[in-house]
Design an enzyme around this catalytic site. Structure first.
Site, PDB file in Angstrom:
ATOM      1  N   LEU A 175      10.641 -20.741  -4.190  1.00 46.47           N
ATOM      2  CA  LEU A 175       9.598 -19.786  -3.641  1.00 46.47           C
ATOM      3  C   LEU A 175       8.357 -20.271  -4.256  1.00 46.47           C
ATOM      4  CD1 LEU A 175       9.048 -17.331  -1.584  1.00 46.47           C
ATOM      5  CD2 LEU A 175       9.487 -16.071  -3.899  1.00 46.47           C
ATOM      6  N   HIS A 230       2.881   3.297  -8.892  1.00 46.36           N
ATOM      7  CA  HIS A 230       2.863   1.663  -9.204  1.00 46.36           C
ATOM      8  C   HIS A 230       4.033   1.335  -9.878  1.00 46.36           C
ATOM      9  CE1 HIS A 230      -1.355   1.847  -7.830  1.00 46.36           C
ATOM     10  NE2 HIS A 230      -1.872   2.782  -8.686  1.00 46.36           N
ATOM     11  N   ASP A 275       0.800  -1.199  -0.022  1.00 43.26           N
ATOM     12  CA  ASP A 275       0.119  -0.032  -0.019  1.00 43.26           C
ATOM     13  C   ASP A 275       0.845   1.215  -0.007  1.00 43.26           C
ATOM     14  OD1 ASP A 275      -2.368   1.323   0.085  1.00 43.26           O
ATOM     15  OD2 ASP A 275      -3.102   1.025   2.020  1.00 43.26           O
TER      16      ASP A 275
HETATM   17  C1  FPP Z   1      -1.910   0.205  -3.503  1.00 49.02           C
HETATM   18  O1  FPP Z   1      -1.429   1.430  -3.266  1.00 49.02           O
HETATM   19  C2  FPP Z   1      -1.471  -0.439  -4.600  1.00 49.02           C
HETATM   20  C3  FPP Z   1      -2.169  -1.120  -5.591  1.00 49.02           C
HETATM   21  C4  FPP Z   1      -3.442  -0.984  -5.624  1.00 49.02           C
HETATM   22  C5  FPP Z   1      -1.391  -1.718  -6.746  1.00 49.02           C
HETATM   23  C6  FPP Z   1      -0.330  -2.582  -6.449  1.00 49.02           C
HETATM   24  C7  FPP Z   1       0.528  -2.911  -7.500  1.00 49.02           C
HETATM   25  C8  FPP Z   1       1.920  -2.855  -7.600  1.00 49.02           C
HETATM   26  C9  FPP Z   1       2.700  -2.576  -6.511  1.00 49.02           C
HETATM   27  C10 FPP Z   1       2.432  -2.920  -8.977  1.00 49.02           C
HETATM   28  C11 FPP Z   1       2.500  -4.276  -9.705  1.00 49.02           C
HETATM   29  C12 FPP Z   1       2.593  -5.409  -9.007  1.00 49.02           C
HETATM   30  C13 FPP Z   1       2.815  -6.583  -9.577  1.00 49.02           C
HETATM   31  C14 FPP Z   1       2.994  -7.795  -8.790  1.00 49.02           C
HETATM   32  C15 FPP Z   1       3.630  -6.832 -10.672  1.00 49.02           C
HETATM   33  P1  FPP Z   1      -2.508   2.609  -3.346  1.00 49.02           P
HETATM   34  O2  FPP Z   1      -2.693   2.930  -5.044  1.00 49.02           O
HETATM   35  O3  FPP Z   1      -3.898   2.346  -2.850  1.00 49.02           O
HETATM   36  O4  FPP Z   1      -1.670   3.882  -2.849  1.00 49.02           O
HETATM   37  P2  FPP Z   1      -2.510   5.225  -1.924  1.00 49.02           P
HETATM   38  O5  FPP Z   1      -3.267   4.268  -0.751  1.00 49.02           O
HETATM   39  O6  FPP Z   1      -1.126   5.819  -1.244  1.00 49.02           O
HETATM   40  O7  FPP Z   1      -3.473   5.941  -2.757  1.00 49.02           O
END
Ligand code: FPP
Length: 253
Positions: A138, A44, A27
């Protein structure tokens, strides 16, 4: 023979307790980007580097199962350009990383209701599963269009479809009907970005997990931060309902 090790490896003592299953809610990508006046998708993209670092660190530490929450069933409600960018990132990550992970004997599984993804992405997911299914390193589980309640309901449906009589339904049998039964219960749950919620992640498997919350935003989370979580876990006393004295006695035996 000279073995070249980096500074951290020389000083590191083997951990007494290494969690067998680590689950991570990644997050804070949006906030990381906002702090830098960048579009959310930049967070991201940087987050993919943290994913790489954590996979490497988990394998190095001897963690057997790593489950990452990449896209919840509620994330479809985000602005469509962000959803589209995330789909593109998943596709790119699978295209670019799978061969390397396969060489490192990582077994990859995408967990969730995959039917909502584009046919091209579903195809890529199937190829990744197929290529890595016999790997013995893993177990990397990436949850996409996933929700813990959905997983529980799916397990109920499977049990009903198999016409299993109610007196035969036990916790073990139920757990065997979840999506990734061999990964088992979660030992260590990590959530970044100072939020302390479970957010419908692995509801069944988190029953006895140690919960680690850190203020570090996901794009800043790296091997060092992961190792801090492992060190914290190694110090936890897991009682599973027993007393502290019972646990000390068992450990002394
Ligand atoms: C949450 O942060 C993150 C996500 C919903 C997306 C997670 C994706 C990645 C880390 C990239 C790709 C992953 C893989 C496995 C290749 P948020 O956007 O909710 O952050 P915020 O709470 O600060 O708005």
């Amino acid at each position: 023979m000279t073995i070249v090790m980096d500074k951290n490896e020389i000083s590191a003592q083997p951990r007494v307790r290494v969690p067998q299953h680590v689950a991570v809610v990644m997050d804070g990508n949006g906030r990381w980007a906002k702090k830098r006046f960048l579009p959310r998708v930049a967070g991201h993209k940087k987050g993919v580097e943290s994913v790489r670092a954590v996979i490497r660190a988990a394998a190095k530490a001897g963690v057997k199962n790593l489950t990452l929450f990449a896209f919840s069933s509620e994330n479809w409600k985000r602005p469509s350009d962000e959803v589209q960018a995330l789909m593109t990132l998943f596709m790119q990550a699978l295209t670019n990383e799978v061969q390397e992970l396969h060489k490192s004997r990582v077994r990859i599984r995408l967990v969730g209701d995959l039917s909502r993804f584009s046919p091209a992405l579903q195809q890529k997911i199937q190829e990744s599963h197929h290529l890595t299914e016999n790997n013995d390193g893993l177990n990397l589980n990436i949850c996409v269009n996933y929700g813990g309640r959905w997983e529980i309901v799916e397990a109920c449906k499977k049990i009903v479809e198999k016409c299993i009589p109610s007196q035969e339904i036990t916790e073990d049998l139920f757990a065997q009907n979840l999506q990734i039964p061999d990964s088992g219960d979660v030992d260590l749950f990590i959530r970044t970005s100072a939020e302390s919620r479970i957010s419908n992640f692995l509801l069944w498997q988190l029953a006895y997990s140690e919960l680690y919350f850190t203020p570090v935003l996901w794009p800043d989370f790296n091997e060092e931060e992961f190792n801090k979580a492992l060190d914290w876990f190694a110090e936890r006393e897991r009682r599973f309902g027993k007393t502290s004295e019972q646990i000390s006695l068992k450990e002394a035996q």
